[in-house]
Design a protein around this motif. Structure first.
Motif, mmCIF file in Angstrom:
data_model
loop_
_atom_site.group_PDB
_atom_site.id
_atom_site.type_symbol
_atom_site.label_atom_id
_atom_site.label_comp_id
_atom_site.label_asym_id
_atom_site.label_seq_id
_atom_site.Cartn_x
_atom_site.Cartn_y
_atom_site.Cartn_z
ATOM 1 N N LEU A 1 0.862 -1.181 0.000
ATOM 2 C CA LEU A 1 0.000 0.000 0.000
ATOM 3 C C LEU A 1 0.893 1.222 0.000
ATOM 4 N N ASP B 1 -5.128 11.684 -1.561
ATOM 5 C CA ASP B 1 -6.057 10.611 -1.923
ATOM 6 C C ASP B 1 -5.853 10.331 -3.408
ATOM 7 N N GLN C 1 -6.988 7.420 -4.891
ATOM 8 C CA GLN C 1 -7.861 6.313 -5.278
ATOM 9 C C GLN C 1 -9.067 6.762 -6.093
ATOM 10 N N ARG D 1 -7.976 4.199 5.324
ATOM 11 C CA ARG D 1 -8.194 3.292 4.203
ATOM 12 C C ARG D 1 -8.324 4.041 2.878
ATOM 13 N N SER D 2 -8.619 5.321 2.938
ATOM 14 C CA SER D 2 -8.606 6.131 1.727
ATOM 15 C C SER D 2 -7.200 6.629 1.423
ATOM 16 N N ALA E 1 -3.264 3.444 -0.567
ATOM 17 C CA ALA E 1 -3.764 2.985 -1.867
ATOM 18 C C ALA E 1 -2.922 1.819 -2.368
ATOM 19 N N CYS F 1 -3.347 1.833 -8.492
ATOM 20 C CA CYS F 1 -3.382 3.302 -8.492
ATOM 21 C C CYS F 1 -2.083 3.934 -8.954
#
Length: 793
Positions: free
Chosen positions: A192, A206, A208, A238-239, A242, A247
């Motif tokens: 991640l 962010d 995503q 969790r946002s 990624a 992504c």
């Protein structure tokens, strides 16, 4: 948790910071442009995962033959201990462990909790512990397990060195299709990625959604250590985290949007603007603290290990954890704060407390300082040391090997969530332990290591229990090292078609238990001790004692009184005196032992300072002399940057024994031509120039210097061509190192030779100055001889 800062680096590069989680999180700070990449291979991570399965555990003892009693050990003058590299690629003999499953079934002693091994006497329904000799019952299943015939024996019945699978845990995410930059191409699969910037505000990206967006949380100038809003409220974790393989395009877009922060963005009143106009804000401390709290919410659920790479171009100067620097002082080594006699002490315990929180959150912090500005690494180093990370320092972006080092760090196998425990048989015990770990707050000699690669080494110092000894009638001394860890394991076949996500390999997390049980011989003869000394491990123990992080009160007993260990001081002069006096004490003990078995001779000329009767001890004097000349033990007035000294502390305290020796006492090899190696020189002095070979390769671990004699033939190309033997040697050394050495080519006919000559330590006095002739090391030994003669009267 901290993060990168926006201050412009020396040459148009701004601070970066990476954060990884297994689902690895990558966190970086502001950059004017993308970092330089190497030539990574898209399947490097897969190769690393496969190599993890073959990892072993290397254990090197300073005394391969243990002393029979405390008196013998004291009279020898040699420290007694071991250096343990728990996740090395092979053990000290090149052997691999016996592997298998069902690690949770390995019996443990009811008394001392040591693990069953081949050194434990086994009976039909019970077994005896090799560590404490206690009798333990076997369950019916265990009894049946150990009653199999030889061909079906479990691993612990076939070898005293085993690596066993513990019950499996959750699957990792799919293999990362490709990486964005050199570091990303080496990240383990299923990673991640999180992008975070900081200055006077913290920016969370962010990536995503359809387009990358950034949300900011401002750091108040007068913050009491908290943000006005939690990062979880700014953006759910969790946002923020990624998956790289889904992504990567938007991550690349986000990286392109990052710009250096202007000093005018700092929240300041009109009267404060002038003070800040020339300084970028680095709210490092509060950003790091906020990220640690951010990650705590999902530790063990969303990820198993968070690894943060933080890149600093200067000291934290904004908000909690800021480092005070004097604007009216040139922060070079000669004008640094503090006495010329002392190491620079940390200014704040903010990062000590933060390190403890990071350990609890499963976070490993790696610090990269790319600056020659005073940054107070003495305060910051605890973040990396206690969380199992590393500290790197580069004086400029021109000579930085940062992309290569990151790629190496992330492409080699590593273990995380580690617990290390060393147990001994009852006659002796652990006196001290050293290394980049966090000690368990409840259990002695249990170390927690958030991240451990195949180079990480930990050192233990032993002593006898009160009134105990080894005898021929007693059981031999035994060590048992237990290492519990999590690693990434590849499942299935690797597809060449990385675009087909269905056929790509899967990776899982495995919890494993590695146990090594070793039995040592004993001796009552001091010459047997000397014959089995490992000089590299002796040096390693002494260096760890001198650079240990935590200070303690103790008395130092000099010369012929035996000392158990030197209790570290931040005083450079005291450390230098102690090292020299250790050698005086040791050579005196050696001569005392030798005179027991010979007669005649009582004068000063009879004192043997060259260990002519024991070749195994001969390197020790040169190693101590080399360490006394190390920048780590030089005074500030001698031009040593205080942050560089801290960097060396962290480097020396993490290297395995052979690498540490290389870093302290370089190797010099001469070449007749770029394709013909001549000899490895034992001397590091100008006398090597008398050699008929005109080319020299000096390997100082972090530096590789190629020196051409002024008289070298003009027909020999300079620098050496890419396809020659010398270049192949350099390339191999670069690949083997855990950090990328800097390569320097020097031609004696027209280049400045200072960089090469400073490594010719035998031409220097202990204070670092050059001597008129190549007698520096010999003069040092004569001084040792005089001290021994003086105190022997």
């Amino acid at each position: 948790m901290p993060h990168g800062t926006h201050r412009k680096l020396l040459l148009h590069a701004a601070l970066h910071g990476f954060l990884f989680l297994p689902p690895l999180l990558l966190l970086r700070s502001l950059s004017r442009s993308r970092p330089t990449t190497t030539d990574p291979h898209p399947k490097a991570a897969a190769r690393g995962a496969a190599a993890a399965a073959a990892a072993a555990m290397a254990v090197r003892a300073s005394l391969a033959c243990f002393p029979s009693d405390a008196a013998l050990q004291e009279s020898s003058g040699i420290p007694w201990g071991v250096a343990v590299t728990p996740f090395s690629a092979a053990d000290e003999r090149g052997a691999a462990p016996a592997t298998g499953a069902e690690g949770h079934l390995l019996p443990r002693c009811d008394s001392c909790y040591a693990y069953f091994s081949t050194l434990c006497p086994l009976h039909r329904w019970s077994w005896s512990c090799a560590i404490c000799s206690a009798d333990n019952d076997l369950t019916p299943d265990a009894s049946a397990r150990y009653a199999r015939d030889g061909g079906q024996d479990p691993p612990e019945m076939r070898s005293a060195f085993v690596d066993l699978l513990l019950p499996a845990s959750e699957e990792f995410l799919e293999l990362v299709k490709s990486a964005l930059l050199a570091a990303l191409e080496a990240i383990p699969p299923g990673s991640l990625f999180g992008l975070l910037t900081f200055s006077s505000k913290i920016g969370l990206y962010d990536v995503q959604g359809p387009i990358p967006i950034v949300k900011n949380a401002f750091i108040p100038p007068d913050s009491d250590g908290t943000l006005l809003v939690d990062l979880e409220d700014v953006m759910p974790l969790r946002s923020f985290l990624a998956p790289v393989d889904g992504c990567k395009d938007r991550i690349a877009e986000a990286l392109e949007t990052i710009k250096p922060t202007s000093s005018w963005e700092i929240t300041a009143t009109a009267s404060e603007v002038q003070d800040h106009a020339l300084h970028h804000a680095r709210g490092f401390g509060l950003a790091m603290d906020a990220v640690v709290n951010y990650l705590c919410t999902e530790y063990g659920s969303l990820f198993e290990l968070a690894r943060i790479f933080t890149f600093l171009s200067g000291p934290p100067n904004y908000g909690p954890g800021q480092i005070e620097t004097r604007s009216d002082v040139d922060h070079n080594a000669a004008k640094m704060l503090g006495s010329d006699h002392t190491f620079i002490s940390e200014q704040t315990n903010f990062y000590t407390n933060l390190a403890a929180s990071a350990v609890q959150a499963g976070v490993c912090v790696d610090l990269f300082a790319i600056t020659n500005e005073y940054t107070d690494l003495s305060s910051l180093k605890v973040l990396s040391v206690e969380s199992g990370g590393s500290l790197y320092m580069y004086s400029s972006t021109d000579e930085s090997t940062l992309p290569q080092d990151i790629y190496k760090m992330l492409s080699r196998p590593y273990a995380f969530g580690c617990v290390l425990r060393l147990r001994t048989s009852s006659e002796f015990k652990i006196a001290d332990s050293y290394g980049h770990f966090f000690p368990d707050p409840q259990y002695m000699h249990v170390q927690h290591i958030n991240c451990c690669d195949s180079f990480a080494t930990y050192v233990y110092d032993f002593e006898f229990q009160k009134d105990s000894q080894f005898s021929r009638k007693s059981s031999p001394p035994i060590l048992q090292i237990a290492f519990k860890y999590t690693t990434i394991v590849q499942q299935g076949d690797t597809s060449d078609d990385v675009s087909n996500s269905v056929s790509r390999s899967k990776f899982t997390l495995q919890r494993r238990l590695r146990v090594r049980t070793i039995q040592y011989n004993i001796t009552a003869n001091i010459w047997d001790l000397y014959d089995f000394v490992d000089p590299d491990v002796v040096l390693t123990i002494l260096v760890h004692q001198s650079v240990a992080w935590h200070m303690a009160d103790a008395l130092a007993v000099w010369y012929f009184l035996f000392w158990r260990s030197f209790i570290q001081s931040h005083d450079v002069l005291e450390a230098r005196i102690w090292f020299r006096d250790w050698l005086v004490n040791f050579i005196a003990q050696y001569n005392k032992a030798y005179k027991v078995v010979r007669s005649g001779g009582t004068g000063m000329s009879d004192i043997d300072v060259d260990f002519i009767h024991c070749s195994q001890l001969q390197p020790l004097s040169r190693l101590v002399f080399a360490f006394l000349l190390s920048p780590l033990l030089q005074l500030h007035g001698q031009g040593i940057h205080p942050d560089y000294r801290t960097y060396l502390q962290c480097l020396f305290s993490a290297l395995e024994a052979s690498s540490l020796r290389q870093a302290i006492c370089p190797t010099l090899i001469s070449y007749s031509s770029p394709d013909v190696e001549a000899e490895v020189h034992q001397s590091l002095s100008r006398s090597v120039f008398n050699s008929e070979s005109p080319i020299f390769l000096l390997d100082a671990y972090t530096d590789l210097l190629v020196y051409y004699s002024p008289t070298v033939s003009s027909t020999i190309p300079f620098p050496p061509p890419r396809d020659c033997l010398l270049r192949s040697k350099i390339d191999r050394l670069k690949q083997e190192r855990n950090i990328t050495p800097k390569i320097v080519f020097i031609h004696g006919a027209h280049d400045d030779t200072t960089a090469f000559e400073r490594y010719l330590i035998e031409d220097q006095s202990v204070d670092g100055s050059l001597v008129a002739s190549a007698t520096g090391f010999r003069s040092f030994l004569e001084g040792i001889r005089s001290r021994i003669a003086e105190y022997s009267r």
